[in-house]
Design an enzyme around this catalytic site. Structure first.
Site, mmCIF file in Angstrom:
data_model
loop_
_atom_site.group_PDB
_atom_site.id
_atom_site.type_symbol
_atom_site.label_atom_id
_atom_site.label_comp_id
_atom_site.label_asym_id
_atom_site.label_seq_id
_atom_site.Cartn_x
_atom_site.Cartn_y
_atom_site.Cartn_z
ATOM 1 N N HIS A 89 1.027 5.400 1.055
ATOM 2 C CA HIS A 89 0.277 6.298 1.974
ATOM 3 C C HIS A 89 0.301 7.624 1.005
ATOM 4 O O HIS A 89 1.506 7.912 0.639
ATOM 5 C CB HIS A 89 1.258 6.743 3.260
ATOM 6 C CG HIS A 89 1.296 5.460 4.158
ATOM 7 N ND1 HIS A 89 0.689 5.388 5.392
ATOM 8 C CD2 HIS A 89 2.076 4.347 4.217
ATOM 9 C CE1 HIS A 89 0.933 4.362 6.121
ATOM 10 N NE2 HIS A 89 1.769 3.683 5.131
ATOM 11 N N HIS A 107 0.906 -1.216 -0.067
ATOM 12 C CA HIS A 107 0.019 0.200 -0.082
ATOM 13 C C HIS A 107 0.828 1.363 0.186
ATOM 14 O O HIS A 107 1.950 1.179 0.591
ATOM 15 C CB HIS A 107 -0.819 -0.072 1.275
ATOM 16 C CG HIS A 107 -0.078 -0.100 2.741
ATOM 17 N ND1 HIS A 107 0.171 -1.222 3.128
ATOM 18 C CD2 HIS A 107 0.074 0.901 3.536
ATOM 19 C CE1 HIS A 107 0.792 -1.043 4.177
ATOM 20 N NE2 HIS A 107 0.947 0.174 4.432
HETATM 21 P P1 AMP Z 1 2.037 0.606 7.157
HETATM 22 O O1 AMP Z 1 2.694 0.949 8.678
HETATM 23 O O2 AMP Z 1 3.148 1.276 6.172
HETATM 24 O O3 AMP Z 1 2.291 -0.718 7.010
HETATM 25 O O4 AMP Z 1 0.657 1.251 7.054
HETATM 26 C C1 AMP Z 1 -0.545 0.834 7.576
HETATM 27 C C2 AMP Z 1 -1.557 1.705 7.762
HETATM 28 O O5 AMP Z 1 -2.718 1.299 7.949
HETATM 29 C C3 AMP Z 1 -1.113 2.422 9.136
HETATM 30 O O6 AMP Z 1 -1.124 3.987 8.601
HETATM 31 C C4 AMP Z 1 -2.487 2.372 9.838
HETATM 32 O O7 AMP Z 1 -2.934 3.523 10.670
HETATM 33 C C5 AMP Z 1 -3.395 2.050 8.592
HETATM 34 N N1 AMP Z 1 -4.552 1.006 9.153
HETATM 35 C C6 AMP Z 1 -4.571 0.143 9.979
HETATM 36 N N2 AMP Z 1 -5.842 -0.385 10.151
HETATM 37 C C7 AMP Z 1 -6.507 0.355 9.392
HETATM 38 C C8 AMP Z 1 -8.003 0.294 9.241
HETATM 39 N N3 AMP Z 1 -8.921 -0.494 9.813
HETATM 40 N N4 AMP Z 1 -8.656 1.211 8.223
HETATM 41 C C9 AMP Z 1 -7.767 2.342 7.878
HETATM 42 N N5 AMP Z 1 -6.393 2.368 8.015
HETATM 43 C C10 AMP Z 1 -6.130 1.417 8.837
#
Ligand code: AMP
Length: 116
Positions: A103, A101
């Site tokens: 950001h 993913h």
């Molecule tokens: P990473 O740490 O780069 O793997 O990013 C994962 C992201 O997913 C983090 O910024 C979290 O805040 C986000 N995240 C986790 N659970 C959810 C959720 N249920 N809905 C939206 N974002 C989420």
């Protein structure tokens, strides 16, 4: 069978999430813990790639689509279309969800910090 990622479970409607837009191969989610005034996640619907390195090697066209989709979202969610695109890659770099993913961060990002 491997466990579905949190993003796949949101896409499947099994847990709540704010899906803002989608294409045939991608969807955009509002990050639940925003680190900027605009903080979206752009996610391939397939979970076969753990991170951007795997995505770039395995389906570069999908990576290109992801960047175009992020650009469109930034244009829709900001006044100026400017954005920061961050791929945390590996646990020691802050990656917590191993379903690739990006950001998309925007608004109030004048400092040079690169953290999401
Ligand atoms: P990473 O740490 O780069 O793997 O990013 C994962 C992201 O997913 C983090 O910024 C979290 O805040 C986000 N995240 C986790 N659970 C959810 C959720 N249920 N809905 C939206 N974002 C989420």
């Amino acid at each position: 069978m491997t466990e579905r990622s949190i993003f796949t479970r949101i896409l499947d409607g099994d847990i709540p999430g704010e899906i803002l837009a989608e294409t045939d191969r991608l969807f955009a989610l509002r990050d639940i813990a925003p680190q900027a005034p605009v903080h979206l996640l752009v996610i391939p619907k397939t979970s076969e790639f753990r991170d951007v390195t795997e995505l770039a090697a395995g389906d570069p066209a999908l990576l290109s689509e992801l960047i175009a989709f992020a650009t469109r979202l930034a244009q829709e969610h900001t006044d100026d279309g400017d954005f920061r695109l961050v791929f945390n890659t590996g646990a020691n770099a802050g990656q917590t969800v191993f379903h690739v993913h990006a950001h998309v961060l925007a608004g109030g990002l004048n400092e040079k910090s690169v953290g999401a």
